[in-house]
Design an enzyme around this catalytic site. Structure first.
Site, mmCIF file in Angstrom:
data_model
loop_
_atom_site.group_PDB
_atom_site.id
_atom_site.type_symbol
_atom_site.label_atom_id
_atom_site.label_comp_id
_atom_site.label_asym_id
_atom_site.label_seq_id
_atom_site.Cartn_x
_atom_site.Cartn_y
_atom_site.Cartn_z
ATOM 1 N N CYS A 275 75.674 -41.450 40.542
ATOM 2 C CA CYS A 275 74.284 -41.213 40.331
ATOM 3 C C CYS A 275 73.586 -40.548 41.309
ATOM 4 C CB CYS A 275 73.932 -42.750 40.121
ATOM 5 S SG CYS A 275 73.366 -43.514 41.934
ATOM 6 N N ASP A 276 73.884 -40.557 42.562
ATOM 7 C CA ASP A 276 72.968 -39.648 43.312
ATOM 8 C C ASP A 276 72.983 -38.247 42.989
ATOM 9 O OD1 ASP A 276 74.812 -41.874 44.485
ATOM 10 O OD2 ASP A 276 74.708 -40.998 46.695
ATOM 11 N N ALA A 277 73.833 -37.734 42.176
ATOM 12 C CA ALA A 277 73.763 -36.175 41.949
ATOM 13 C C ALA A 277 72.624 -35.980 40.991
ATOM 14 C CB ALA A 277 75.239 -36.206 41.256
ATOM 15 N N LEU A 278 72.051 -36.989 40.447
ATOM 16 C CA LEU A 278 70.983 -36.847 39.484
ATOM 17 C C LEU A 278 69.815 -36.767 40.284
ATOM 18 C CD1 LEU A 278 71.857 -39.745 36.586
ATOM 19 C CD2 LEU A 278 72.464 -37.365 36.767
ATOM 20 N N PHE A 279 69.649 -36.695 41.329
ATOM 21 C CA PHE A 279 68.468 -36.370 42.100
ATOM 22 C C PHE A 279 68.860 -34.829 42.858
ATOM 23 C CE2 PHE A 279 66.594 -35.554 46.446
ATOM 24 C CZ PHE A 279 65.424 -35.914 46.170
#
Length: 369
Positions: free
Chosen positions: A157-161
């Site tokens: 989910c970090d990748a979505l930032f």
């Protein structure tokens, strides 16, 4: 002894309530932001979560630059733009190591924002060329964790930032829908995989879906903070009347509603969002991202002021209470992927970036009051 414990509890409760009741003054917001930004620039090459300083193009510093650009726009001092521009020039405006890895694309957010200011094609050319290559050779790998090359897609989910705002900015700058279409396709795939519709929160990655922590589902605070702040940064690039904007708005509103429900009485968000009784230690990076996103929503007229302003106010006052006199933001959880520990004397560059992002929107909120 019982009487003494009671008195201590009363004093703590009163101090918390006084802190939360403090009025937020724009001048003070700007002052603490400057102190934090200046401290971080002075300590930019210090090591915090690791033995060696982070590479200037690493995701850790990229998150700092996202907030620093926002601060530079309101700072009335060109030194912050100059500092960022030197970093880009030194590294020839290239993205970091791996072509497909979302974290290594995050520095592109700063590049594209500086391109908008200076209109220098060299600032945008490497990012555009790399993204054009990806469009011609898209990753076909699985989002399942620990499968071969799963990091070539946004499987955490970090990748979505980190990555989607770069694609959205490139679309906005060029007007070419191919960047938007790719971003939408990949974002939807990740959300369909990692978003818990019952809790309106994201798992960090597939490996946490079947795990419990003290009987609660594991939703990492900073991980969801990455997502929530990223939603604001993406929507900033889109037409509010568009189908794409409405897609992100739906996720954003659902998360915002959940977040105000689980904010701690002290104003921060627990490192395990549903397990605050097991994680009482403050954590400022996730909290900063939530304050940024909530204040942004109020400023955009998306969120109801009466409902959401108390959370912003309480959270901002909590954050400021963890800034040292010199300007170091404490209680930033070190690099990780799950709930853990944080300390008052430990900071990180991404925590500073999140704080500066939060400050820009809090400043806007109270400037006209």
């Amino acid at each position: 002894m019982k009487k003494l414990k009671f008195l201590v509890a009363v004093v703590l409760l009163v101090s918390i309530n006084l802190s939360q009741a403090q009025k937020i003054k724009p001048a003070k917001v700007k002052k603490v932001m400057k102190t934090v930004a200046d401290w971080q620039i002075d300590h930019y090459r210090d090591a915090f979560s690791s033995k060696e300083p982070h590479h200037p193009l690493d995701w850790t510093n990229a998150a700092l630059y996202v907030g620093m650009v926002k601060w530079a726009k309101m700072a009335e001092d060109t030194k912050y733009y100059d500092w960022l521009k030197k970093i880009g020039d030194k590294h020839k405006w290239k993205l970091y190591r791996y072509k497909y890895f979302g974290d290594d694309q995050a520095v592109g957010q700063m590049y594209l924002d500086l391109y908008r200011k200076y209109r220098d094609e060299k600032m945008i050319k490497p990012t555009k060329e790399q993204f054009d290559f990806i469009l011609l050779h898209p990753a076909k790998t699985s989002l399942q964790w620990n499968t071969p090359y799963c990091l070539d897609r946004w499987s955490w989910c970090d990748a979505l930032f980190m990555a989607p705002p770069v694609w959205a900015k490139l679309y906005n700058i060029t007007g070419d829908r191919k960047y938007l279409d790719f971003m939408m396709s990949e974002y939807k795939a990740t959300t369909d995989f990692l978003f818990d519709k019952k809790e309106n929160l994201y798992y960090r990655d597939e490996s946490y879906m079947a795990k419990l922590d003290n009987g609660t589902k594991i939703f990492w605070s900073r991980g969801n903070g990455w997502v929530f702040a990223g939603l604001s940064n993406i929507m900033n690039e889109l037409n509010p009347e568009s189908e794409e904007y409405r897609y992100f708005l739906g996720i954003y509103k659902n998360m915002a509603k959940k977040l105000v429900e689980i904010q701690t009485p002290q104003g921060h968000w627990a490192m395990s969002l549903l397990g605050q009784e097991f994680y009482p230690t403050p954590e400022t990076s996730g909290t900063s991202f939530y304050i940024y996103g909530l204040a942004w929503g109020i400023n955009q007229g998306i969120l109801d002021v009466e409902t959401y302003e108390p959370s912003v106010k309480k959270g901002w006052n909590a954050l400021v209470s963890h800034v040292t006199k010199d300007g170091m933001l404490g209680y930033v959880q070190p690099i990780g992927a799950a709930p853990g520990k944080a300390w008052p004397n430990k900071s990180e560059v991404y925590g500073t970036g999140a704080f500066l992002s939060a400050g820009t929107e809090v400043y806007k909120m109270y400037k006209g009051k």
